[in-house]
Write an enzyme that holds these catalytic residues in place. Structure first.
Site, PDB file in Angstrom:
ATOM      1  CG  HIS A  10      -1.748   1.069   1.158  1.00 33.42           C
ATOM      2  ND1 HIS A  10      -1.700   1.914   2.431  1.00 33.42           N
ATOM      3  CD2 HIS A  10      -2.703   1.569   0.488  1.00 33.42           C
ATOM      4  CE1 HIS A  10      -2.610   2.877   2.315  1.00 33.42           C
ATOM      5  NE2 HIS A  10      -3.378   2.646   1.253  1.00 33.42           N
ATOM      6  CD  GLU A  37      -2.982   2.263  -3.401  1.00 33.90           C
ATOM      7  OE1 GLU A  37      -3.977   2.976  -3.369  1.00 33.90           O
ATOM      8  OE2 GLU A  37      -2.160   2.403  -2.535  1.00 33.90           O
ATOM      9  CG  ASP A  39      -2.847   6.888  -3.490  1.00 35.15           C
ATOM     10  OD1 ASP A  39      -3.883   6.294  -3.234  1.00 35.15           O
ATOM     11  OD2 ASP A  39      -2.023   6.787  -2.397  1.00 35.15           O
ATOM     12  CG  HIS A  52      -3.188   9.170   0.384  1.00 32.11           C
ATOM     13  ND1 HIS A  52      -3.493  10.076   1.239  1.00 32.11           N
ATOM     14  CD2 HIS A  52      -3.669   8.477   0.069  1.00 32.11           C
ATOM     15  CE1 HIS A  52      -4.747   9.585   1.646  1.00 32.11           C
ATOM     16  NE2 HIS A  52      -4.778   8.377   0.923  1.00 32.11           N
ATOM     17  CD  GLU A 112      -7.125   5.293  -4.311  1.00 32.86           C
ATOM     18  OE1 GLU A 112      -6.277   4.557  -3.395  1.00 32.86           O
ATOM     19  OE2 GLU A 112      -7.902   6.211  -3.782  1.00 32.86           O
TER      20      GLU A 112
HETATM   21  O1  G3P Z   1      -6.944   1.122  -2.944  1.00 35.50           O
HETATM   22  C1  G3P Z   1      -6.818   1.251  -1.532  1.00 35.50           C
HETATM   23  C2  G3P Z   1      -6.581   2.148  -0.431  1.00 35.50           C
HETATM   24  O2  G3P Z   1      -5.384   2.940  -1.024  1.00 35.50           O
HETATM   25  C3  G3P Z   1      -7.577   3.346  -0.584  1.00 35.50           C
HETATM   26  O3  G3P Z   1      -7.373   4.303   0.457  1.00 35.50           O
HETATM   27  O4  G3P Z   1      -6.593   6.516   1.407  1.00 35.50           O
HETATM   28  O5  G3P Z   1      -5.061   4.717   1.115  1.00 35.50           O
HETATM   29  O6  G3P Z   1      -5.906   5.902  -0.784  1.00 35.50           O
HETATM   30  P1  G3P Z   1      -6.277   5.425   0.540  1.00 35.50           P
HETATM   31 MG    MG Z   2      -4.340   4.398  -2.210  1.00 33.33          MG
END
Ligand code: G3P
Ligand code: MG
Length: 242
Positions: A10, A37, A39, A52, A112
């Site tokens: 993450h 993952e 953003d 993020h 994401e």
């Molecule tokens: O994609 C899962 C997670 O990353 C979603 O929440 O706020 O960490 O981007 P966040």
């Molecule tokens: Mg995320």
């Protein structure tokens, strides 16, 4: 059906290196993660970068909204020193740089789309066009909390599987999932139940859960059939769930 690894790093490996930086992605690869993952968001001048928060303050030495900040200004910010001196000089990566690194490291990814309010379609269009032009690796998963972003991804890159993200899975999840033709439903693990996991599986979709940093919790979620977990400590969870 897309193959998604059970443990996804993450924002990279953000307990060991500053989140959403190339250093964090390299650490995730060293931790043994198969996928990361991250953003993606647009700068004021429309460049897709990996970040993020809406604001620069927490994870850089800058301030203000990323959506109001041009790329040239962002590139002079330090995205590592806030985490520790060892990472001073780390930059906010461009999407192209991140994908180039994933190819080099053999990492797959979940992108994401994290649009600023009002820029949902533009963010998805630019992120997908950029990713398509610079990625030749295994098919990624594209996800967003924004249904507009997911709908745009479906239009511009229909061959890449999509997921909708929720905090609590909304009542209309199945209708939205059918319309957007998504392969996965993502949710805050705190709001999942065995029943909702079964319902999503009954619709022939996968369930992903964020953000899980505890092996006992991971074990329970896997016992419900959750397909993949996003974790800030991928190396630790991979020892228990290789
Ligand atoms: O994609 C899962 C997670 O990353 C979603 O929440 O706020 O960490 O981007 P966040
Ligand atoms: Mg995320």
């Amino acid at each position: 059906m897309i193959q998604i690894p059970r443990i996804i790093a993450h924002r990279g490996s953000p307990k060991a290196a500053p989140e959403n930086t190339l250093a964090s992605f390299r650490q995730a690869a060293r931790d043994g993660a198969a996928w990361v993952e991250f953003d993606v968001v647009l700068t004021a001048d429309g460049r897709p970068v990996i970040f993020h928060d809406d604001a620069l303050d927490r994870t850089t030495d800058g301030a203000g909204l990323i959506a109001d900040t041009p790329f040239d200004v962002l590139r002079n910010l330090d995205a590592g020193a806030w985490f520790s001196r060892a990472f001073a000089g780390e930059l906010i990566p461009t999407l192209e740089e991140a994908l180039e690194l994933f190819a080099e490291l053999g990492l797959g990814f979940n992108m994401e789309i994290k649009p600023a309010a009002g820029r949902e379609q533009e963010t998805a269009e630019v992120a997908l066009a950029t990713a398509r032009a610079s990625w030749n690796g295994p098919v990624p998963l594209i996800s967003s909390f924004s249904r507009i972003a997911v709908a745009t991804a479906k239009e511009v890159q229909p061959g890449w599987p999509r997921g909708i993200l929720f905090d609590h899975i909304a009542e209309d999840w199945r209708e939205a999932a059918d319309k957007l033709e998504v392969v996965s439903i993502g949710a805050n693990h705190r709001h999942l139940s065995r029943e909702i996991v079964a319902a999503v599986h009954a619709s022939a979709r996968k369930v992903t859960a964020y953000t899980v940093n505890d092996a006992a919790r991971a074990s329970l979620l896997f016992s419900w059939g959750v397909d993949a977990l996003f974790s800030d400590i991928p190396g630790t969870l991979l020892k228990t769930f290789p």
